[in-house]
Design a protein around this motif. Structure first.
Motif, PDB file in Angstrom:
ATOM      1  N   THR A  19      23.338  75.488  62.563  1.00  0.00           N
ATOM      2  CA  THR A  19      21.996  74.867  63.436  1.00  0.00           C
ATOM      3  C   THR A  19      21.413  75.055  64.713  1.00  0.00           C
ATOM      4  N   ILE A  42      23.165  73.115  69.873  1.00  0.00           N
ATOM      5  CA  ILE A  42      23.782  73.151  68.636  1.00  0.00           C
ATOM      6  C   ILE A  42      23.867  71.992  68.046  1.00  0.00           C
ATOM      7  N   GLY A  43      23.722  72.265  66.562  1.00  0.00           N
ATOM      8  CA  GLY A  43      24.471  71.160  65.683  1.00  0.00           C
ATOM      9  C   GLY A  43      24.492  71.946  64.519  1.00  0.00           C
ATOM     10  N   TRP A  44      24.839  71.225  62.858  1.00  0.00           N
ATOM     11  CA  TRP A  44      25.881  71.314  61.855  1.00  0.00           C
ATOM     12  C   TRP A  44      25.389  70.097  61.241  1.00  0.00           C
ATOM     13  N   ILE A  45      25.331  71.162  59.892  1.00  0.00           N
ATOM     14  CA  ILE A  45      24.928  70.414  58.598  1.00  0.00           C
ATOM     15  C   ILE A  45      27.096  70.585  58.306  1.00  0.00           C
ATOM     16  N   SER A  46      26.511  68.980  57.610  1.00  0.00           N
ATOM     17  CA  SER A  46      28.145  69.533  56.727  1.00  0.00           C
ATOM     18  C   SER A  46      27.549  69.011  55.046  1.00  0.00           C
ATOM     19  N   VAL A  90      24.754  65.547  59.511  1.00  0.00           N
ATOM     20  CA  VAL A  90      24.341  66.032  60.194  1.00  0.00           C
ATOM     21  C   VAL A  90      25.562  65.683  61.271  1.00  0.00           C
ATOM     22  N   ASN A  91      25.157  66.361  62.490  1.00  0.00           N
ATOM     23  CA  ASN A  91      25.906  65.552  63.689  1.00  0.00           C
ATOM     24  C   ASN A  91      25.367  67.479  64.945  1.00  0.00           C
ATOM     25  N   THR A  92      25.410  67.226  66.396  1.00  0.00           N
ATOM     26  CA  THR A  92      25.181  67.962  66.805  1.00  0.00           C
ATOM     27  C   THR A  92      26.283  67.784  68.447  1.00  0.00           C
ATOM     28  N   ALA A  94      19.327  70.523  62.395  1.00  0.00           N
ATOM     29  CA  ALA A  94      20.114  70.036  60.895  1.00  0.00           C
ATOM     30  C   ALA A  94      19.527  68.648  59.937  1.00  0.00           C
ATOM     31  N   GLU A 110      25.198  75.205  49.037  1.00  0.00           N
ATOM     32  CA  GLU A 110      25.244  75.926  49.701  1.00  0.00           C
ATOM     33  C   GLU A 110      24.072  77.050  49.629  1.00  0.00           C
ATOM     34  N   VAL A 126      18.523  78.509  55.893  1.00  0.00           N
ATOM     35  CA  VAL A 126      18.274  78.528  57.360  1.00  0.00           C
ATOM     36  C   VAL A 126      18.218  80.400  57.519  1.00  0.00           C
TER      37      VAL A 126
END
Length: 175
Positions: free
Chosen positions: A1, A151-155, A137-139, A7, A161, A168
């Motif tokens: 993200t 920059i972040g992300w999602i698991s 959620v993380n960064t 995220a 999916e 996105v």
């Protein structure tokens, strides 16, 4: 993200909407409630208790806050701004509560490595089952001191999916 905040927004958008509720233990970073509000989702605050120089979360109060409109619990551990860190037992109890009421957990673990009793704070990752209703959620900006990178992300479980691919795509693709 594009960031940890994005995220969070995508996670909220994937599982809730106008008229829904998400439980947020407080004190909390104010952007959590603001992100919920943008989606028309109501934050339901559950005050944490401060006793003997430490914070705790009342699981009975969390359960009492659940209504038919509740879609998720937002769990930030280690917590900004309190520094509270959920023990593995507390996380297991929260997961049990989520399973019992068919709720999602949005697990914000952006400060997971700011933990001085080991390499990282306890996480739902430590004991969750495959395809659990947990959105992580993380960064990179916090744990790896990369604040300018945004920059972040999602698991997320594989069942979401396509939902995240669509969300996105609509955020990033233009004409």
């Amino acid at each position: 993200t594009g960031s940890g905040m994005q995220a969070i927004q995508l996670a909220i958008q994937a599982i809730s909407g106008a008229g829904d509720e998400v439980i947020v233990p407080t004190p909390a970073w104010p952007n959590f409630a603001a992100a919920l509000g943008i989606m028309g989702t109501k934050p339901i605050t559950v005050p944490m208790q401060f006793q003997n120089n430490s914070w705790s979360l009342d699981l009975d109060a969390m359960e009492r806050a659940i209504t038919p409109r509740t879609r998720a619990m937002f769990i930030n551990s280690p917590c900004n701004p309190t520094g509270w860190v959920a023990s593995e037992d507390t996380l297991q109890d929260l997961l049990g509560l989520a399973r019992k009421h068919n709720l999602w957990i949005i697990a914000d673990e952006v400060y997971s490595r700011f933990y001085y009793a080991g390499t990282r704070a306890p996480s739902f990752y430590d004991f969750m089952e495959e395809d659990e209703k947990i959105l992580f959620v993380n960064t990179f900006s916090k744990n790896w001191a990369m604040t300018g990178w945004r920059i972040g992300w999602i698991s997320a479980p594989p069942a979401l999916e396509q939902v995240f691919e669509n969300l996105v795509q609509y955020y990033y693709e233009g004409d």
